[in-house]
Design a protein around this motif. Structure first.
Motif: not given
Ligand SMILES: Nc1ncnc2c1ncn2[C@@H]1O[C@H](COP(=O)(O)OP(=O)(O)O)[C@@H](O)[C@H]1O
Ligand SMILES: [Mg+2]
Length: 614
Positions: A168-187
């Motif tokens: 359950v904690n890794t919900l962040t791992g599955v959703i937030r972290d990948p999203l964060t990485i993607v957006f950072y890379f876009v920028v």
């Protein structure tokens, strides 16, 4: 993945949190990227390269659009205006204020998303525990034999906990972290395509290592949960058998058993930790190496004037890039956690998925109140492959008492267990007034039966609640039942009378007292059919008399199947059935059977009379 999704099902309705979670997460990412990109104008101000910035600034507010270009364009416009009007100090103030506001919002939304996660977690764990408990209540007796208890306890506590902390904690791992990485890379891409492409080269290498590590973790986690289950079994046995362990001076023996499991568990835990801890240093090292590489290549380009990056933009780029390392690291360690949690999740779900072998058929009928006769017809029964009962035919008329006797291991308890459908027969059938029990609901069958066995099953609660157990009886009725069961006297002599708490499994009572409470409980339920399995066998002669008396009163006007070790207690039964090696070898009344020369009953009877005389 299937396990993960199933566990998430417990968070339903997902629409309750997922869209909101995504919104919060995107806002968090937006504001935190904003924070770090603000470094660039800040450096511009400090290095006094603002003339270029002002020259670069659009002269009018750009048209609104959901894009990075709009956000940067709008910022550049305002920034240019401010530098023109208020000078560098004014610009500095402005940038700092925007940083504070942006940090505030990114943290606010991060907190809100964590609150959502906490809600999901609580919901998942509550649902999982409830399902597990309900399934355990439904599973047949055969499920609980052997080593299962410790294993079940460990699934209930440790595995559910593991699911909680990891999956359950890794919900962040599955959703937030990948999203964060993607957006950072876009920028990052919009800032410098060249540099970003270079940094991506290293991605497949780290991916491969993470995959290897998580495969290994999965195997180790399985081993570790299993060991823990065995260890809990040993603990459970020890707690139940403290008396025997002490009496046999067996502390060393049992300690050895425990130490084996404990050491093994420690070893697997250590190697799990070692493997898991490898992930984070590795990704940090890899990350910083990439940053150093970027610094070198980017630096050379900036110094040589080959790049459109200004020095300030380049530093901003590096800082922004280093921020990707945190979610990337979290992502690689959450792979490890997910593995552990998934193994635990599978262990929990496998119990939830166990179909109870004995359950109501879809068209099961309610067994009508008992009127005439119970009949065992050509009954066969095996525990797994081992046949225990062969071709048993037996009728019990309403109001009569049938006794089962015979040497131990003959199958008496097994036969009695078939009546309340603790097990279903392998062949043949049991009929009550002509209704096959298998076609009736478990609830309606058991509702008509009362059971008193050798071990009285009591709960750590007050005497009153133990007798009243699952009925709506009034206090007067409880006391009346206790009186009939010869229990009232010792109860009122107890420190707090009916409210005395009797300890774990009734450990603060003597065997006879426990048994009389069980009888009072059965009396209160007032079932038409009674099953007594060696109800007095574990007692001394004195309390046996009190219990026997209570049993006689309980059996009045009822139909009883009585298993007795001491033949004297069943002399008056309407029929006595002798069971040897799973077959009925003799039947009749006491008088008929003792007169049968060379019969099993006669032999058992004379053995017991002689023993009594000695
Ligand atoms: N849960 C079980 N699993 C496998 N075998 C069992 C189980 N319970 C009893 N048995 C076996 O079935 C036989 C009959 O046991 P039981 O009905 O308890 O006999 P009795 O009550 O007459 O002493 C014995 O050989 C015993 O070992
Ligand atoms: Mg038995």
């Amino acid at each position: 993945m299937k396990t993960y999704l199933r566990i998430l099902q417990y968070a339903r309705p997902i629409a309750d949190f997922l869209p909101l979670y995504l919104v919060y997460t995107l806002l968090t990412i937006f504001f935190s990227i904003g924070n770090f990109t603000l470094i660039i104008p800040l450096l511009d101000v400090l290095f006094d390269t603002t003339k270029a910035t002002v020259a670069d600034a659009p002269t009018a507010m750009p048209a609104f659009a959901l894009s990075i270009a709009y956000v940067t364009g709008a910022f550049k416009y305002y920034f240019g205006q401010i530098i023109a009007e208020h000078g560098r100090i004014g610009a500095l103030t402005f940038v700092c204020l925007v940083v504070v506001a942006s940090v505030f919002f990114s943290n606010l939304f991060r907190y809100l998303s964590l609150r959502l996660i906490a809600r999901v977690r609580a919901r998942v764990i509550r649902g999982l525990r409830l399902d597990l408990y309900q399934r355990i209540l439904q599973l047949p007796l055969s499920f609980f034999s052997g080593e299962r208890k410790g294993d079940l306890m460990s699934r209930f506590t440790n595995d559910v906990q593991e699911v909680e902390t990891s999956v359950v904690n890794t919900l962040t791992g599955v959703i937030r972290d990948p999203l964060t990485i993607v957006f950072y890379f876009v920028v990052l891409f919009t800032m410098s395509t060249q540099l970003t492409l270079f940094s991506l080269l290293l991605l497949p290498i780290s991916g491969g290592i993470i995959a290897t590590v998580s495969k290994r973790l999965r195997r180790q986690a399985k081993q570790s949960q299993k060991t823990l289950g065995t260890m809990l079994s040993v603990i459970d046995e020890t707690l139940g058998g403290v008396r025997v362990i002490k009496a046999f001076n067996a502390q060393k023996y049992i300690l050895g058993k425990f130490m084996d499991q404990n050491d093994q568990y420690a070893r697997t835990s250590r190697s799990i930790d070692n493997t898991r801890d490898l992930a984070s240093p590795f990704s940090e090292f890899a990350g910083v190496t990439v940053v150093a590489g970027l610094l070198y290549f980017g630096g050379v380009m900036v110094l040589g004037g080959q790049s459109d990056l200004t020095a300030a933009k380049f530093i901003g780029y590096i800082i922004l890039f280093s921020q990707v390392l945190t979610p990337a690291k979290a992502l690689s360690s959450s792979f490890g956690n997910i593995q552990r949690g998934l193994v635990a999740g599978e262990r929990v779900l496998s119990i939830i998925d166990t179909e109870p072998a004995i359950r109501d058929q879809p068209d099961a009928a309610v067994l009508p109140p008992f009127e005439h006769e119970i009949e065992f017809q050509n009954l066969q029964f095996s525990y797994g492959e081992t046949p225990v009962l062969f071709d048993v035919n037996l009728k019990i008329r309403k109001g009569s008492t049938v006794a089962l006797v015979g040497s131990s291991g003959g199958g008496k308890s097994t036969l009695a267990d078939l009546l309340p459908r603790f097990y279903d027969p392998s062949a043949g059938q049991i009929l009550i007034d002509g209704h096959d029990l298998r076609a009736c609901t478990l609830h309606s069958v058991r509702d008509q039966m009362g059971i008193v066995t050798q071990e009285s099953i009591l709960f750590n609660d007050s005497i009153f609640n133990n007798i009243r157990f699952n009925t709506q009886a009034t206090e007067a009725e409880v006391i009346e039942a206790a009186k009939i069961a010869n229990a009232h006297e010792f109860i009122v002599a107890s420190p707090e009378g009916y409210q005395t708490v009797i300890g774990d499994r009734g450990s603060r009572l003597s065997g006879g007292q426990r048994q009389r409470l069980s009888i009072a409980r059965a009396i209160l339920r007032n079932p038409p059919i009674l099953i007594l399995d060696e109800a007095t066998s574990a007692l001394d002669t004195e309390s046996e008399k009190l219990v026997q008396e209570a049993l006689q009163r309980l059996m009045q006007n009822r139909t009883s199947l009585v298993i007795a070790h001491r033949l004297s207690t069943v002399q008056h039964a309407d029929e006595i059935v002798v069971l040897q090696h799973g077959r009925i070898v003799e039947r009749g009344t006491h008088d008929e059977l003792v007169r049968r020369q060379g019969g099993v009953y006669q032999r058992l009877s004379s053995m017991q009379t002689n023993a009594a005389l000695v």
